[in-house]
Design a protein around this motif. Sequence first.
Motif, PDB file in Angstrom:
ATOM      1  N   LEU A 167       0.818  -1.207   0.000  1.00  0.00           N
ATOM      2  CA  LEU A 167       0.000   0.000   0.000  1.00  0.00           C
ATOM      3  C   LEU A 167       0.854   1.261   0.000  1.00  0.00           C
ATOM      4  N   SER A 168       1.892   1.311   0.834  1.00  0.00           N
ATOM      5  CA  SER A 168       2.692   2.542   0.914  1.00  0.00           C
ATOM      6  C   SER A 168       3.478   2.790  -0.368  1.00  0.00           C
ATOM      7  N   GLN A 169       3.943   1.735  -1.034  1.00  0.00           N
ATOM      8  CA  GLN A 169       4.645   1.948  -2.298  1.00  0.00           C
ATOM      9  C   GLN A 169       3.684   2.327  -3.414  1.00  0.00           C
ATOM     10  N   SER A 170       2.434   1.888  -3.318  1.00  0.00           N
ATOM     11  CA  SER A 170       1.429   2.312  -4.288  1.00  0.00           C
ATOM     12  C   SER A 170       1.105   3.794  -4.120  1.00  0.00           C
ATOM     13  N   VAL A 171       1.110   4.253  -2.884  1.00  0.00           N
ATOM     14  CA  VAL A 171       0.848   5.671  -2.614  1.00  0.00           C
ATOM     15  C   VAL A 171       2.020   6.528  -3.088  1.00  0.00           C
ATOM     16  N   GLY A 172       3.234   6.088  -2.847  1.00  0.00           N
ATOM     17  CA  GLY A 172       4.412   6.784  -3.365  1.00  0.00           C
ATOM     18  C   GLY A 172       4.569   6.536  -4.849  1.00  0.00           C
ATOM     19  N   LYS A 173       5.380   7.343  -5.488  1.00  0.00           N
ATOM     20  CA  LYS A 173       5.600   7.136  -6.929  1.00  0.00           C
ATOM     21  C   LYS A 173       6.930   7.765  -7.317  1.00  0.00           C
ATOM     22  N   ARG A 174       7.990   7.179  -6.791  1.00  0.00           N
ATOM     23  CA  ARG A 174       9.322   7.700  -7.076  1.00  0.00           C
ATOM     24  C   ARG A 174       9.846   7.143  -8.388  1.00  0.00           C
ATOM     25  N   PHE A 182       6.421  -5.993 -10.545  1.00  0.00           N
ATOM     26  CA  PHE A 182       5.491  -5.806  -9.443  1.00  0.00           C
ATOM     27  C   PHE A 182       4.191  -5.179  -9.939  1.00  0.00           C
ATOM     28  N   ARG A 183       3.137  -5.362  -9.175  1.00  0.00           N
ATOM     29  CA  ARG A 183       1.876  -4.680  -9.414  1.00  0.00           C
ATOM     30  C   ARG A 183       1.612  -3.728  -8.247  1.00  0.00           C
ATOM     31  N   TYR A 184       0.854  -2.687  -8.505  1.00  0.00           N
ATOM     32  CA  TYR A 184       0.598  -1.664  -7.506  1.00  0.00           C
ATOM     33  C   TYR A 184      -0.891  -1.354  -7.456  1.00  0.00           C
ATOM     34  N   LYS A 185      -1.360  -0.948  -6.310  1.00  0.00           N
ATOM     35  CA  LYS A 185      -2.744  -0.503  -6.172  1.00  0.00           C
ATOM     36  C   LYS A 185      -2.887   0.831  -6.896  1.00  0.00           C
ATOM     37  N   THR A 186      -3.867   0.936  -7.752  1.00  0.00           N
ATOM     38  CA  THR A 186      -4.096   2.177  -8.491  1.00  0.00           C
ATOM     39  C   THR A 186      -5.450   2.797  -8.187  1.00  0.00           C
ATOM     40  N   GLU A 187      -6.448   1.958  -7.902  1.00  0.00           N
ATOM     41  CA  GLU A 187      -7.783   2.479  -7.641  1.00  0.00           C
ATOM     42  C   GLU A 187      -7.777   3.308  -6.359  1.00  0.00           C
ATOM     43  N   GLY A 188      -8.302   4.514  -6.455  1.00  0.00           N
ATOM     44  CA  GLY A 188      -8.420   5.359  -5.277  1.00  0.00           C
ATOM     45  C   GLY A 188      -7.155   6.077  -4.871  1.00  0.00           C
ATOM     46  N   ILE A 189      -6.117   6.050  -5.727  1.00  0.00           N
ATOM     47  CA  ILE A 189      -4.864   6.762  -5.443  1.00  0.00           C
ATOM     48  C   ILE A 189      -4.579   7.711  -6.601  1.00  0.00           C
ATOM     49  N   HIS A 190      -4.330   8.966  -6.298  1.00  0.00           N
ATOM     50  CA  HIS A 190      -4.092   9.990  -7.313  1.00  0.00           C
ATOM     51  C   HIS A 190      -2.743  10.660  -7.043  1.00  0.00           C
ATOM     52  N   HIS A 191      -2.033  10.999  -8.114  1.00  0.00           N
ATOM     53  CA  HIS A 191      -0.720  11.626  -7.981  1.00  0.00           C
ATOM     54  C   HIS A 191      -0.699  12.982  -8.678  1.00  0.00           C
ATOM     55  N   LEU A 192      -0.331  13.992  -7.916  1.00  0.00           N
ATOM     56  CA  LEU A 192      -0.154  15.339  -8.449  1.00  0.00           C
ATOM     57  C   LEU A 192       1.289  15.540  -8.880  1.00  0.00           C
ATOM     58  N   SER A 193       1.572  16.656  -9.548  1.00  0.00           N
ATOM     59  CA  SER A 193       2.930  16.946 -10.020  1.00  0.00           C
ATOM     60  C   SER A 193       3.891  17.118  -8.852  1.00  0.00           C
ATOM     61  N   CYS A 194       5.135  16.762  -9.090  1.00  0.00           N
ATOM     62  CA  CYS A 194       6.191  16.962  -8.098  1.00  0.00           C
ATOM     63  C   CYS A 194       6.490  18.461  -7.974  1.00  0.00           C
ATOM     64  N   PRO A 195       6.514  19.016  -6.769  1.00  0.00           N
ATOM     65  CA  PRO A 195       6.744  20.452  -6.585  1.00  0.00           C
ATOM     66  C   PRO A 195       8.229  20.820  -6.600  1.00  0.00           C
TER      67      PRO A 195
END
Length: 471
Positions: A167-174, A182-195
């Motif tokens: 779950l934590s690696q699905s939330v992160g996106k480095r 590997f597979r990652y959870k995608t449903e319900g997780i959104h990624h904004l632009s890196c600041p």
Amino acid sequence: MTPTAAPKPRPERRNEDFAALDQAHALHPWQHFQGMAREVPLVITEGQGCMVTDTTGRSYLDAVGGVWCTNIGLGRREMAEAIGAQALKLAYANPFVDVTNDPAALLAARLAELAPGDLNRVHFTTGGSTAVDTAVRMVSYYHHARGNPGKTDIVSRENSYHGSTYLSQSVGKRNGDRIEEFRYKTEGIHHLSCPNPYRRPAHLTEAQFCDELVAEFEALIARVGADRIGGFIAEPIQASGGIIIPPEGYLKRMWQLCQRHDILFIADEVVTGFGRIGHWFASLAEFGVQPDMITCAKGLTSGYIPLGALIFSDRIYQAMSQGPSGWFTSGYTYSGHPVACAAGLKNIEIMEREGLLPHAAKVGSYFETRLQALSHLPLVGDVRGRKLMLCVENVADKATKALLPDEANESKRISNACEEMGLLVRPIGHLNVMSPPLTITEGQVDFVVETLERAIARVTDDLVREGFKLG
């Protein structure tokens, strides 16, 4: 009686054997299989303060701080004594339901005292990854308890790192973490632009870039719906993602959006917590943000024993306690481990007694200034960071900020050259990252900067000879 099989003989090991044993039997975090086949691993056997020693007796200044974590330095006798005494007194206690132990209760109270605002509740975990995992799950629990069961989505950022559980690696996106095996959870997780101000569009000022980042979050909320978004998670300074200090005012404006739309703000302070930039926690002290939750680990025990924690608000606790199920079904066998909590208490005591937070702020400011001296080097595109959390970004062209091709491997080559000269820095992509113990001195900072400069110069010469073009 059946005879017992004789145990396998164990020959006396020589120092040079450890690397071979490691290669034959161990799988490392983030192991690169081809690289591991080419290079002999560095086997560390002793540590004292900022210094570590390998099995050949060679010493290095560890400017990486283990993995962002050896905040009070290595070899502390009183830490070993506190750990040993607690192991003799009570090595383990069941943490479930209505059982606790005295070090866990004391450490929970200390963390509530140190955390900002009404963050007075603590859930102990095994490390940073499990603290983030728990925080994300708590978002759903909290909103469900308040009658909003659909408010479960999580918003994160590109190039963020929040751990390595599923779950934590699905939330992160480095960059580089997402691999096809590997597979990652995608449903319900959104990624904004890196600041990242250094990589912002060339036509934008930093203030305009900040406006666009905030507008992007507003647009996401409008598109997905505030009734679905439950939490926003952010490292105050993105650590493994490249020491990204966001534009002025960015975090506070993102927090204000969260408040407006009933979105919980999770501050991932696994790296920034416990003095890394001169504060117990950076969110409020450095960025003016009062988070709803803080995840922490690493500097909590200075790496002496694994321990993580999720610190959260009274408001969240009260809402969850009135939820329909009446059970918080999340936790770990080693939550509130008495030996780990005793280490955490002693670690905080040492940091307070020796004034390590103001020391980190003072020496960290000196480090920032000294490291800027490398900006003139042809290979160096950006020198950035805050206090004792710094990096150098290597580029092929300073004007365009173009990166070298991956096969140049310049950051690893720089770290290898540093290692030959008695310094450990961490290569991450095209970066060389530093996060030394808070005990580092200005003299040791000088050694780090001067050694790193020589290493960069050497690698630059090698790259030019090999035909790589530098702008």
